[in-house]
Design a protein around this motif. Structure first.
Motif, PDB file in Angstrom:
ATOM      1  N   SER A  96       0.838  -1.200   0.000  1.00 32.52           N
ATOM      2  CA  SER A  96       0.000   0.000   0.000  1.00 32.52           C
ATOM      3  C   SER A  96       0.872   1.249   0.000  1.00 32.52           C
ATOM      4  O   SER A  96       0.637   2.194  -0.772  1.00 32.52           O
ATOM      5  CB  SER A  96      -0.917  -0.002   1.224  1.00 32.52           C
ATOM      6  N   ASP A  97       1.879   1.271   0.852  1.00 33.76           N
ATOM      7  CA  ASP A  97       2.772   2.437   0.940  1.00 33.76           C
ATOM      8  C   ASP A  97       3.562   2.616  -0.350  1.00 33.76           C
ATOM      9  O   ASP A  97       3.748   3.740  -0.837  1.00 33.76           O
ATOM     10  CB  ASP A  97       3.725   2.263   2.121  1.00 33.76           C
ATOM     11  N   SER A  98       4.008   1.484  -0.934  1.00 38.35           N
ATOM     12  CA  SER A  98       4.772   1.550  -2.172  1.00 38.35           C
ATOM     13  C   SER A  98       3.920   2.119  -3.305  1.00 38.35           C
ATOM     14  O   SER A  98       4.389   2.974  -4.084  1.00 38.35           O
ATOM     15  CB  SER A  98       5.280   0.156  -2.548  1.00 38.35           C
ATOM     16  N   ALA A  99       2.660   1.661  -3.402  1.00 37.46           N
ATOM     17  CA  ALA A  99       1.771   2.170  -4.449  1.00 37.46           C
ATOM     18  C   ALA A  99       1.476   3.652  -4.239  1.00 37.46           C
ATOM     19  O   ALA A  99       1.416   4.438  -5.192  1.00 37.46           O
ATOM     20  CB  ALA A  99       0.473   1.372  -4.459  1.00 37.46           C
ATOM     21  N   TYR A 100       1.298   4.039  -2.973  1.00 40.02           N
ATOM     22  CA  TYR A 100       1.030   5.451  -2.649  1.00 40.02           C
ATOM     23  C   TYR A 100       2.202   6.333  -3.073  1.00 40.02           C
ATOM     24  O   TYR A 100       2.019   7.392  -3.702  1.00 40.02           O
ATOM     25  CB  TYR A 100       0.772   5.586  -1.156  1.00 40.02           C
ATOM     26  N   GLN A 101       3.409   5.898  -2.736  1.00 41.72           N
ATOM     27  CA  GLN A 101       4.590   6.663  -3.092  1.00 41.72           C
ATOM     28  C   GLN A 101       4.770   6.735  -4.610  1.00 41.72           C
ATOM     29  O   GLN A 101       5.165   7.785  -5.160  1.00 41.72           O
ATOM     30  CB  GLN A 101       5.836   6.030  -2.441  1.00 41.72           C
ATOM     31  N   HIS A 102       4.477   5.627  -5.277  1.00 41.97           N
ATOM     32  CA  HIS A 102       4.611   5.592  -6.735  1.00 41.97           C
ATOM     33  C   HIS A 102       3.653   6.588  -7.381  1.00 41.97           C
ATOM     34  O   HIS A 102       4.028   7.322  -8.313  1.00 41.97           O
ATOM     35  CB  HIS A 102       4.334   4.186  -7.245  1.00 41.97           C
ATOM     36  N   GLY A 103       2.415   6.639  -6.904  1.00 42.68           N
ATOM     37  CA  GLY A 103       1.444   7.584  -7.441  1.00 42.68           C
ATOM     38  C   GLY A 103       1.886   9.023  -7.249  1.00 42.68           C
ATOM     39  O   GLY A 103       1.733   9.860  -8.149  1.00 42.68           O
ATOM     40  N   HIS A 104       2.445   9.310  -6.086  1.00 45.85           N
ATOM     41  CA  HIS A 104       2.889  10.679  -5.811  1.00 45.85           C
ATOM     42  C   HIS A 104       4.129  11.042  -6.617  1.00 45.85           C
ATOM     43  O   HIS A 104       4.318  12.220  -6.991  1.00 45.85           O
ATOM     44  CB  HIS A 104       3.157  10.858  -4.321  1.00 45.85           C
ATOM     45  N   GLN A 105       4.973  10.064  -6.898  1.00 46.23           N
ATOM     46  CA  GLN A 105       6.144  10.342  -7.731  1.00 46.23           C
ATOM     47  C   GLN A 105       5.709  10.775  -9.132  1.00 46.23           C
ATOM     48  O   GLN A 105       6.287  11.687  -9.726  1.00 46.23           O
ATOM     49  CB  GLN A 105       7.027   9.099  -7.819  1.00 46.23           C
ATOM     50  N   ILE A 106       4.676  10.104  -9.651  1.00 43.46           N
ATOM     51  CA  ILE A 106       4.155  10.487 -10.969  1.00 43.46           C
ATOM     52  C   ILE A 106       3.561  11.887 -10.907  1.00 43.46           C
ATOM     53  O   ILE A 106       3.804  12.737 -11.782  1.00 43.46           O
ATOM     54  CB  ILE A 106       3.102   9.471 -11.444  1.00 43.46           C
ATOM     55  N   ALA A 107       2.787  12.140  -9.845  1.00 43.97           N
ATOM     56  CA  ALA A 107       2.136  13.449  -9.709  1.00 43.97           C
ATOM     57  C   ALA A 107       3.149  14.569  -9.552  1.00 43.97           C
ATOM     58  O   ALA A 107       2.938  15.690 -10.044  1.00 43.97           O
ATOM     59  CB  ALA A 107       1.185  13.426  -8.512  1.00 43.97           C
ATOM     60  N   ASP A 108       4.279  14.289  -8.872  1.00 48.68           N
ATOM     61  CA  ASP A 108       5.298  15.313  -8.659  1.00 48.68           C
ATOM     62  C   ASP A 108       5.935  15.774  -9.966  1.00 48.68           C
ATOM     63  O   ASP A 108       6.504  16.876 -10.038  1.00 48.68           O
ATOM     64  CB  ASP A 108       6.388  14.794  -7.714  1.00 48.68           C
ATOM     65  N   GLY A 109       5.842  14.925 -10.998  1.00 53.84           N
ATOM     66  CA  GLY A 109       6.428  15.296 -12.288  1.00 53.84           C
ATOM     67  C   GLY A 109       5.499  16.127 -13.151  1.00 53.84           C
ATOM     68  O   GLY A 109       5.873  16.499 -14.277  1.00 53.84           O
ATOM     69  N   ILE A 110       4.283  16.394 -12.654  1.00 58.08           N
ATOM     70  CA  ILE A 110       3.307  17.177 -13.413  1.00 58.08           C
ATOM     71  C   ILE A 110       3.150  18.538 -12.739  1.00 58.08           C
ATOM     72  O   ILE A 110       2.845  18.599 -11.550  1.00 58.08           O
ATOM     73  CB  ILE A 110       1.952  16.457 -13.482  1.00 58.08           C
ATOM     74  N   PRO A 111       3.353  19.604 -13.431  1.00 61.37           N
ATOM     75  CA  PRO A 111       3.187  20.937 -12.836  1.00 61.37           C
ATOM     76  C   PRO A 111       1.778  21.115 -12.255  1.00 61.37           C
ATOM     77  O   PRO A 111       0.808  20.626 -12.822  1.00 61.37           O
ATOM     78  CB  PRO A 111       3.437  21.900 -14.008  1.00 61.37           C
ATOM     79  N   MET A 112       1.685  21.813 -11.154  1.00 64.65           N
ATOM     80  CA  MET A 112       0.410  22.035 -10.489  1.00 64.65           C
ATOM     81  C   MET A 112      -0.574  22.723 -11.440  1.00 64.65           C
ATOM     82  O   MET A 112      -0.267  23.777 -12.013  1.00 64.65           O
ATOM     83  CB  MET A 112       0.614  22.901  -9.245  1.00 64.65           C
ATOM     84  N   GLY A 113      -1.743  22.100 -11.595  1.00 65.59           N
ATOM     85  CA  GLY A 113      -2.781  22.688 -12.427  1.00 65.59           C
ATOM     86  C   GLY A 113      -2.592  22.470 -13.917  1.00 65.59           C
ATOM     87  O   GLY A 113      -3.378  22.981 -14.724  1.00 65.59           O
ATOM     88  N   GLN A 114      -1.568  21.720 -14.293  1.00 63.10           N
ATOM     89  CA  GLN A 114      -1.301  21.481 -15.719  1.00 63.10           C
ATOM     90  C   GLN A 114      -2.407  20.611 -16.324  1.00 63.10           C
ATOM     91  O   GLN A 114      -2.605  19.465 -15.915  1.00 63.10           O
ATOM     92  CB  GLN A 114       0.045  20.795 -15.886  1.00 63.10           C
ATOM     93  N   PRO A 115      -3.164  21.135 -17.310  1.00 65.80           N
ATOM     94  CA  PRO A 115      -4.201  20.322 -17.964  1.00 65.80           C
ATOM     95  C   PRO A 115      -3.594  19.415 -19.020  1.00 65.80           C
ATOM     96  O   PRO A 115      -2.417  19.541 -19.376  1.00 65.80           O
ATOM     97  CB  PRO A 115      -5.104  21.367 -18.595  1.00 65.80           C
ATOM     98  N   ILE A 116      -4.405  18.482 -19.498  1.00 67.24           N
ATOM     99  CA  ILE A 116      -3.980  17.656 -20.625  1.00 67.24           C
ATOM    100  C   ILE A 116      -4.123  18.496 -21.889  1.00 67.24           C
ATOM    101  O   ILE A 116      -5.213  19.024 -22.184  1.00 67.24           O
ATOM    102  CB  ILE A 116      -4.831  16.378 -20.724  1.00 67.24           C
ATOM    103  N   LEU A 117      -3.042  18.635 -22.586  1.00 63.56           N
ATOM    104  CA  LEU A 117      -3.054  19.454 -23.795  1.00 63.56           C
ATOM    105  C   LEU A 117      -3.503  18.596 -24.979  1.00 63.56           C
ATOM    106  O   LEU A 117      -2.728  17.814 -25.541  1.00 63.56           O
ATOM    107  CB  LEU A 117      -1.657  20.028 -24.040  1.00 63.56           C
ATOM    108  N   VAL A 118      -4.792  18.711 -25.322  1.00 60.65           N
ATOM    109  CA  VAL A 118      -5.365  17.909 -26.405  1.00 60.65           C
ATOM    110  C   VAL A 118      -4.699  18.284 -27.721  1.00 60.65           C
ATOM    111  O   VAL A 118      -4.609  19.471 -28.079  1.00 60.65           O
ATOM    112  CB  VAL A 118      -6.886  18.114 -26.497  1.00 60.65           C
ATOM    113  N   GLY A 119      -4.227  17.294 -28.467  1.00 62.76           N
ATOM    114  CA  GLY A 119      -3.579  17.513 -29.743  1.00 62.76           C
ATOM    115  C   GLY A 119      -2.087  17.739 -29.631  1.00 62.76           C
ATOM    116  O   GLY A 119      -1.373  17.683 -30.641  1.00 62.76           O
TER     117      GLY A 119
END
Length: 277
Positions: free
Chosen positions: A112-135
């Motif tokens: 559980s802790d490993s999955a939690y940390q993995h999810g946050h590592q992915i999120a940390d690489g995305i700028p805050m509020g960055q939307p998906i840029l379609v196209g």
């Protein structure tokens, strides 16, 4: 091939002479038999320390003989262990379960802790509020990252629930002996056992068959009543000793009751303290 169906009160009902793939399991499983991985044998569940379940044994033996197996049935009701030995074995197995469940809980918590940390590592690489840029060329990666974060969070929650479940099982196993020996529960158990003993004594005196329809003068029934009388007497003595020990510990902890009167203020008692009065 000769198949041995053996019942003793000390070991329960087990099958000997069977090997994997010989077809015995497929036949006897319809008659109450199960495979026990811990001992690598077929047997009847909850048959230890109890009388033989002849309806299961005879039905299984008949089915095996019909399938072409040679079957020998041996029932030895006199081979039994003491109640103290059986109870000690149950406590030991509960301790083993507690240790095993603790490992399951730790592993699930780690996942559980490993999955939690993995999810946050992915999120940390995305700028805050960055939307998906379609196209944009980054769209596919961004959507994949969202899916990975979602999967990681769901895995973390699922494994956390498993950890909580196994922790609960661990606590229950650890408290098995304390639960069994709780004074009030033990006193109720003694009353029930004494009632069972009186029923057996009435049947031994041929005063009643207790609605069973069994002939109380039959040698097999007489033997079973004698064994049951011994078992109940032994079990009652065991639990009475448990109560005596609990009483002794309470008296030792509280000390002798004073003869002079005391005035105790209820306000002076500490929260959670237990009175020995």
């Amino acid at each position: 091939m000769t198949i041995e169906i053996i019942h003793t009160r000390s070991e329960g009902t087990l099958i000997e002479g069977s090997v994997k793939g010989d077809g015995v399991y497929e036949i006897v499983r319809r008659h109450g038999f199960r495979y026990f991985p811990s001992i690598g044998q077929l047997g009847i569940r909850q048959s230890r320390d109890r009388a033989a379940k002849n309806w299961y044994i005879n039905a299984a033996a008949a089915a095996l003989r019909e399938a072409g197996f040679e079957v020998n049935v041996t029932i030895d009701e006199g081979n039994r262990r003491s109640f103290a030995e059986a109870e000690a074995d149950r406590v030991e197995r509960a301790e083993g379960r507690a240790e095993r469940f603790s490992g399951y809980a730790d592993n699930a918590a780690s996942r559980s802790d490993s999955a939690y940390q993995h999810g946050h590592q992915i999120a940390d690489g995305i700028p805050m509020g960055q939307p998906i840029l379609v196209g944009h060329h980054s769209e596919r990666r961004a959507r994949r990252d969202v899916e990975r974060m979602d999967h990681a969070m769901r895995t973390s929650i699922s494994e956390g629930e498993k950890a909580s479940y196994w922790s609960g099982r661990q606590r229950a196993a650890e408290g098995y002996e304390q639960f069994r020996k709780a004074p009030r529960r033990t006193l109720r158990r003694i009353e029930r056992l004494q009632a069972d003993l009186r029923r057996v004594q009435r049947r031994q005196r041929e005063e009643s068959a207790e609605g069973s329809g069994r002939d109380v003068t039959n040698p097999d029934t007489v033997q079973e009543l004698v064994i049951r009388h011994e078992e109940l007497t032994e079990e009652i003595a065991y639990w009475e000793a448990v109560i005596a020990e609990a009483t002794r510990r309470t008296a030792s902890r509280c000390g002798p009751r004073p003869t002079s009167r005391r005035v105790t203020s209820s306000a002076g008692a500490r929260p959670g303290s237990k009175s020995c009065a």
